[in-house]
Design an enzyme around this catalytic site. Structure first.
Site, mmCIF file in Angstrom:
data_model
loop_
_atom_site.group_PDB
_atom_site.id
_atom_site.type_symbol
_atom_site.label_atom_id
_atom_site.label_comp_id
_atom_site.label_asym_id
_atom_site.label_seq_id
_atom_site.Cartn_x
_atom_site.Cartn_y
_atom_site.Cartn_z
ATOM 1 N N THR A 129 0.813 -1.217 0.000
ATOM 2 C CA THR A 129 0.000 0.000 0.000
ATOM 3 C C THR A 129 0.843 1.263 0.000
ATOM 4 O O THR A 129 0.373 2.335 -0.359
ATOM 5 C CB THR A 129 -0.946 -0.028 1.215
ATOM 6 O OG1 THR A 129 -1.709 -1.244 1.172
ATOM 7 C CG2 THR A 129 -1.902 1.143 1.221
ATOM 8 N N TYR A 162 5.924 -12.502 3.316
ATOM 9 C CA TYR A 162 4.783 -11.812 2.719
ATOM 10 C C TYR A 162 4.401 -12.607 1.481
ATOM 11 O O TYR A 162 5.114 -12.590 0.477
ATOM 12 C CB TYR A 162 5.166 -10.379 2.380
ATOM 13 C CG TYR A 162 4.046 -9.535 1.801
ATOM 14 C CD1 TYR A 162 2.708 -9.944 1.814
ATOM 15 C CD2 TYR A 162 4.327 -8.292 1.242
ATOM 16 C CE1 TYR A 162 1.707 -9.162 1.293
ATOM 17 C CE2 TYR A 162 3.334 -7.485 0.717
ATOM 18 C CZ TYR A 162 2.022 -7.924 0.745
ATOM 19 O OH TYR A 162 1.025 -7.142 0.219
ATOM 20 N N LYS A 194 2.203 -13.030 6.257
ATOM 21 C CA LYS A 194 1.051 -12.256 5.794
ATOM 22 C C LYS A 194 0.560 -12.950 4.535
ATOM 23 O O LYS A 194 1.291 -13.051 3.546
ATOM 24 C CB LYS A 194 1.423 -10.801 5.489
ATOM 25 C CG LYS A 194 0.249 -10.016 4.893
ATOM 26 C CD LYS A 194 0.606 -8.578 4.538
ATOM 27 C CE LYS A 194 -0.591 -7.889 3.872
ATOM 28 N NZ LYS A 194 -0.303 -6.472 3.518
#
Length: 301
Positions: free
Chosen positions: A51, A140, A169
């Site tokens: 993000t 991730y 994640k």
């Protein structure tokens, strides 16, 4: 796997956007975003996640954002630093800097993207990075962007090989993969939800928290949903998930973080929804669509 206190590394840890001002990173505004998360109930912040538009940032900028986040958090929030890149050399530089910070609690290292490495390459990549530091760290896993899946057996090998590996994640719709990890790798893995639409479902099967972009916009319901799950109040957690569901979907009306930055600007959380190429701000048509979502959900005053 590194043993972790159960009160550490869990809850809503939003990946912060990167504010820009006339093409430069606005570090003052970024410190303000960390403070916003502190005062609106989040359990932590993720620095340099997807993000934040990390592929458009330099190594120096990414390192400086970690410095600013640690200083602004002042021990009040868990700070997770994303240090992955498509380049091992760049990932090493980012990892060394983040791991040197006492105020960084955990690292998040994305699978190498674009190169589409074999599973044995992923294991060796993480093994060498693990040898650089003694911080807890997580994979991730975002196959939609990285173009590579991490298999359960690969995670099992990483868990055996890397002493400070602690979790993942998981930004994928494969909910069964999470149960497989708990069953076949380690039931104490710290699994964070990486896709808004699976926030409640993934927590219901054992995820310890959320790393969702929508937390930039309205942090408190996400934190409260995590806390409801911990308290065993799944009906309240489900209600909070449904309450946020339209906003969750709106985050992906265009490439993240284009909708998110527009909505944050609209609510006065950031001064401008500026991006770096190849991303561009929301179109007028998208702005109207997002305004409608904010109005229906009572977020526009």
């Amino acid at each position: 796997m590194l043993p972790l206190d159960q009160h550490f590394l869990k809850g809503s840890i939003p990946p912060l956007v990167t504010p820009f001002k006339n093409g430069a990173v606005d570090y003052d505004a970024y410190a303000g975003l960390v403070e916003f998360q502190c005062t609106h109930g989040s359990h932590g912040v993720l620095v340099n996640g997807t993000t934040s538009e990390p592929s458009s940032l330099t190594i120096d900028e990414r390192n400086r954002l970690i410095d600013v986040a640690v200083e602004a958090a002042s021990g009040r929030l868990t700070v997770v630093a994303a240090t992955g890149s498509q380049s091992y050399a760049e990932t090493e530089a980012l990892t060394r800097h983040a791991a040197s910070h006492k105020g960084v609690d955990c690292l998040l290292i994305v699978t190498p993207y674009y190169s589409r490495p074999p599973q044995r390459g992923i294991v060796e990549y993480y093994r060498q990075l693990n040898a650089l530091h003694d911080k807890p760290w997580m994979i991730y896993h975002i196959p939609g962007r990285a173009a590579v899946d991490v298999k359960v057996d690969t995670v099992k090998e990483i868990d055996k090989t890397c002493p400070t590996f602690c979790g993942m994640k998981h930004a994928s719709l494969d909910l069964g993969f999470v149960s497989d990890l708990f069953e076949e790798v380690n039931e104490d893995l710290r699994i964070f939800v990486g896709l808004e639409e699976l926030s409640f479902p993934m927590m219901a099967v054992g995820a310890c928290g959320l790393m969702n972009a929508v937390g930039n916009l309205n942090p408190r319901p996400l934190a409260e949903m995590c806390e409801a799950v911990w308290a065993g109040d799944l009906f309240r957690a489900r209600r909070l998930h449904r309450q946020m569901f339209e906003v969750n979907k709106a985050v992906f009306y265009d490439i993240n973080p284009i909708p998110m930055k527009y909505m944050m600007k609209r609510l006065g959380i950031i001064p401008a929804n500026e991006h770096r190429l190849p991303l561009l701000p929301a179109t007028p048509e998208l702005e109207k669509r997002l305004d409608a979502v904010l109005e229906r959900n009572g977020l526009l005053q």
